[in-house]
Design a protein around this motif. Structure first.
Motif, short mmCIF file in Angstrom:
data_model
loop_
_atom_site.label_atom_id
_atom_site.label_comp_id
_atom_site.label_asym_id
_atom_site.label_seq_id
_atom_site.Cartn_x
_atom_site.Cartn_y
_atom_site.Cartn_z
N CYS A 531 5.64 35.05 24.55
CA CYS A 531 6.28 36.37 24.51
C CYS A 531 5.25 37.38 24.04
N GLU A 532 4.61 38.05 25.00
CA GLU A 532 3.60 39.05 24.69
C GLU A 532 4.01 40.45 25.15
N VAL A 533 4.83 40.52 26.18
CA VAL A 533 5.27 41.80 26.73
C VAL A 533 6.77 41.76 26.96
N ARG A 534 7.46 42.77 26.49
CA ARG A 534 8.89 42.91 26.76
C ARG A 534 9.04 43.55 28.13
N ASP A 535 9.65 42.84 29.08
CA ASP A 535 9.75 43.32 30.46
C ASP A 535 11.21 43.18 30.91
N THR A 536 11.91 44.31 30.97
CA THR A 536 13.32 44.29 31.36
C THR A 536 13.56 44.92 32.74
N GLY A 537 12.47 45.14 33.49
CA GLY A 537 12.61 45.84 34.77
C GLY A 537 13.54 45.13 35.74
N LEU A 538 13.32 43.85 35.98
CA LEU A 538 14.16 43.13 36.92
C LEU A 538 15.57 42.96 36.38
N ARG A 539 15.69 42.71 35.09
CA ARG A 539 17.02 42.57 34.51
C ARG A 539 17.85 43.83 34.74
N ASP A 540 17.26 44.98 34.48
CA ASP A 540 18.00 46.23 34.62
C ASP A 540 18.40 46.47 36.08
N TRP A 541 17.50 46.17 37.01
CA TRP A 541 17.81 46.37 38.42
C TRP A 541 18.92 45.43 38.88
N VAL A 542 18.87 44.17 38.41
CA VAL A 542 19.89 43.19 38.79
C VAL A 542 21.26 43.62 38.29
N VAL A 543 21.33 44.10 37.08
CA VAL A 543 22.62 44.52 36.53
C VAL A 543 23.18 45.69 37.34
N ARG A 544 22.30 46.61 37.75
CA ARG A 544 22.77 47.74 38.54
C ARG A 544 23.24 47.31 39.93
N GLU A 545 22.51 46.38 40.55
CA GLU A 545 22.76 46.05 41.94
C GLU A 545 23.83 44.96 42.13
N PHE A 546 23.95 44.05 41.18
CA PHE A 546 24.78 42.86 41.41
C PHE A 546 26.01 42.77 40.52
N ALA A 547 26.16 43.64 39.54
CA ALA A 547 27.31 43.55 38.64
C ALA A 547 28.53 44.22 39.26
N ASP A 548 29.66 43.59 39.12
CA ASP A 548 30.93 44.17 39.57
C ASP A 548 31.24 45.39 38.70
N PRO A 549 31.49 46.56 39.29
CA PRO A 549 31.71 47.76 38.47
C PRO A 549 32.93 47.67 37.56
N ARG A 550 33.90 46.83 37.92
CA ARG A 550 35.11 46.72 37.09
C ARG A 550 34.96 45.66 36.01
N THR A 551 34.45 44.50 36.37
CA THR A 551 34.40 43.38 35.42
C THR A 551 33.03 43.19 34.78
N GLY A 552 32.00 43.72 35.44
CA GLY A 552 30.65 43.51 34.93
C GLY A 552 30.06 42.16 35.30
N ARG A 553 30.81 41.32 35.99
CA ARG A 553 30.32 39.99 36.35
C ARG A 553 29.31 40.11 37.48
N LEU A 554 28.26 39.29 37.38
CA LEU A 554 27.24 39.26 38.41
C LEU A 554 27.72 38.46 39.62
N ALA A 555 27.11 38.71 40.77
CA ALA A 555 27.59 38.11 42.02
C ALA A 555 27.55 36.60 42.00
N TRP A 556 26.68 35.98 41.21
CA TRP A 556 26.56 34.51 41.19
C TRP A 556 27.28 33.87 40.02
N GLU A 557 27.90 34.67 39.18
CA GLU A 557 28.63 34.08 38.05
C GLU A 557 29.95 33.48 38.55
N VAL A 558 30.22 32.27 38.13
CA VAL A 558 31.46 31.59 38.54
C VAL A 558 32.51 31.71 37.46
#
Length: 558
Positions: A531-558
């Protein structure tokens, strides 16, 4: 008796009549046998090959152990026939002639039977995968067979072949009518072309009798891949299918030793016909995995968003429900195919095999990555393109046959348990400098030898590679995950030329975990490592693109 006495007296026409009668019967028998052996349904090699009949072992003695009898139709078991058996390090593969009903294995209606000098025994099979039945490994020197649990029916036992010296897969490449043979036991150096004149492909059934085999010259040999001209009789088989298809192996001609032929379970199989033009894909992905079904849905769903249209999944002996995971992805509309690839330490060969399939499937580009590697385009949220990665690849000059993408290695990010929402949002801390690269290639640009070292391929004449800018695209490699996940990598490495982490030697390689050694013992500070660099770029993009706007669940969450 009369003929016998007449012959013994030796005189007159009776002896001559007997001699002609014997000659006539012998000739008639020879004619019938020859007509059958070389009928259209069996005349595979025409005049250049003579089939050899092999004897079978005598029936084994009754098994000493007892089993629970199950009332099932005997026909299901009697139709089973073992073609070959191969010993892997942790199991034995039985290749069946006919794909059986899988239900006969789930209730122990058939058993793996072992015969040797000590009392014979039998156990339930581990699993059935299409025509591959997996059994626990037999003791050294034992023969293996199948036994019906509710009766005496069994298959003739056989001595399993060993995975380290074996021709194991073969494809017929219709682009140049060659046979591409995948072989263990050549022990050739990585990334080097061998002298093809020392090798030949041989076709037949009994490789212990080379003079009865049909041979073909090798045009290229490298690592575990032998490419030969395919004989016309193999390219144009007779219309009536042979119940026992021909096998292919490799003949090796050492400099100071007699030639020898490796054992084989490989039957040359034509590549599937290409799809219609509308089914072509701008970008495909190929991966090989073992017991990583839980990561597959996130990996497929994510990469569909960046432009992947088809996925080739090579299953390296998984037992975690991968087949049902792939089926659920297909039901969700993803074009995912699972290919059983049981061979140990053959990732380079598997990727070469996949490259041929991707070319035949009309994939313009194919990415070779693991399911813990995610292609990340930092600016994709600005372009809002439905296929950002294919668009980037389309801008490359035509002579670029391979695009190389740098890899950022992520660590446990403080986690002591695997994240429940997926790796892309669960791990956000990485090493500063990239480690190696992953490749996206044009299948048509690859050298005919198909030489590769997992991370990149040898390209054909007129093609070159290009390094893509890290500001535009990188691979987020979630390499050092929470310990409960990472420790599974100690079981077995799949790459041919990469040492298993349990083996001593080459301990400074980037393919190992730095400072971890050869024992899967969790270091006290594992969760804080890498752990040398804090990198949240992909995490932030995934949450915006794949989270359900009502429940917040990601598309692959069962």
């Amino acid at each position: 008796m009369k003929d016998h006495h007449r012959r013994k007296r030796g005189g007159g026409g009776g002896g001559v009549l007997y001699g002609w009668r014997r000659f006539f019967l012998f000739s008639l028998s020879l004619f019938i046998v020859s007509s059958f052996a070389f009928s259209p349904s069996l005349r595979i090699f025409r005049d250049s090959f003579r089939p050899v009949l092999l004897s079978t072992l005598p029936n084994p003695p009754p098994l000493s152990a007892t089993t629970t009898h199950i009332d099932r139709p005997l026909l299901e078991i009697r139709n089973l026939e073992i073609r070959e058996a191969v010993n892997l390090p942790d199991q034995t593969l039985l290749f069946l002639k006919h794909p059986p009903n899988s239900s006969i294995f789930t209730n122990s209606a058939v058993l793996c039977a072992y015969y040797g000098s000590s009392p014979s025994h039998h156990v339930p099979p581990l699993s059935l995968d299409s025509q591959i039945l997996r059994c626990p490994s037999p003791p050294r020197g034992f023969l293996i067979s199948l036994l019906q649990s509710n009766g005496p029916d069994h298959q003739p036992p056989m001595l399993p072949l060993h995975w380290t010296s074996l021709a194991y897969e073969a494809l017929i490449d219709d682009k140049d009518n060659t046979t591409v043979l995948f072989v263990k036991g050549l022990n050739l150096r990585p990334e080097r072309l061998a002298d093809a004149s020392r090798f030949a492909c041989v076709y037949g059934w009994d490789f212990s009798r080379p003079k009865y085999l049909l041979s073909s010259i090798a045009v290229s040999v490298a690592q575990e891949i032998v490419r030969c001209r395919t004989p016309l009789s193999i390219l144009n088989p007779n219309p009536n299918p042979n119940p026992n298809p021909v096998k292919v192996s490799v003949m090796v001609r050492p400099a100071r030793a007699p030639p020898f032929v490796l054992p084989s379970v490989a039957r040359p199989t034509p590549l599937p016909p290409p799809p219609a033009a509308a089914a072509a894909h701008a970008l495909c992905a190929c991966t090989m995995l073992r017991n990583q079904a839980r990561f597959l849905r996130e990996w497929v769903t994510y990469h569909a968003r960046v432009g992947v249209g088809r996925w080739f999944v090579y299953d390296n002996n998984s037992d975690d429900g991968l087949e049902s995971t792939v089926a659920s992805l297909v039901a969700s509309g993803f074009e995912v195919t699972r290919h059983a690839w049981p061979w140990v330490k053959t990732q380079e060969a598997g990727f070469a095999h996949c490259a041929l399939r991707a070319r035949q499937a009309r994939c313009a580009w194919v990415a070779f990555t693991d399911v813990d590697e995610f292609i990340y385009l930092p600016n994709v949220n600005q372009t809002r393109s439905p296929a950002p990665m294919p668009e980037m690849l389309a801008r490359l000059p035509r002579m670029v046959g391979e695009a190389r993408v740098s890899c950022h290695s992520f660590g446990p990010s403080g986690r002591r348990r695997a994240p429940t929402r997926g790796v892309t949002v669960g791990y956000t801390c990485r090493l500063t400098s990239p480690e190696r690269h992953k490749s996206i290639v044009r299948p048509e640009a690859l050298d005919g030898s198909l030489v590769n070292v997992v991370h990149h391929f040898r390209l054909g004449d007129g093609y070159r590679y290009e390094n893509l800018e890290r500001a535009e695209v990188v691979v987020n490699h979630y390499k050092y995950q929470a310990w409960e996940v990472f420790k599974e990598k100690f079981y077995r490495r799949v790459a041919t030329y990469v040492s298993d982490w349990r083996e001593k030697g080459n301990e400074g390689s980037k393919d190992r975990a730095p400072g971890l050694g050869t024992v899967a013992v969790q270091p006290p500070d594992w969760a804080r490592r890498f752990c040398e660099v804090r990198d949240t770029g992909l995490r932030d993009w995934v949450v915006r693109e794949f989270a359900d706007p009502r429940t917040g669940r990601l598309a692959w969450e069962v």
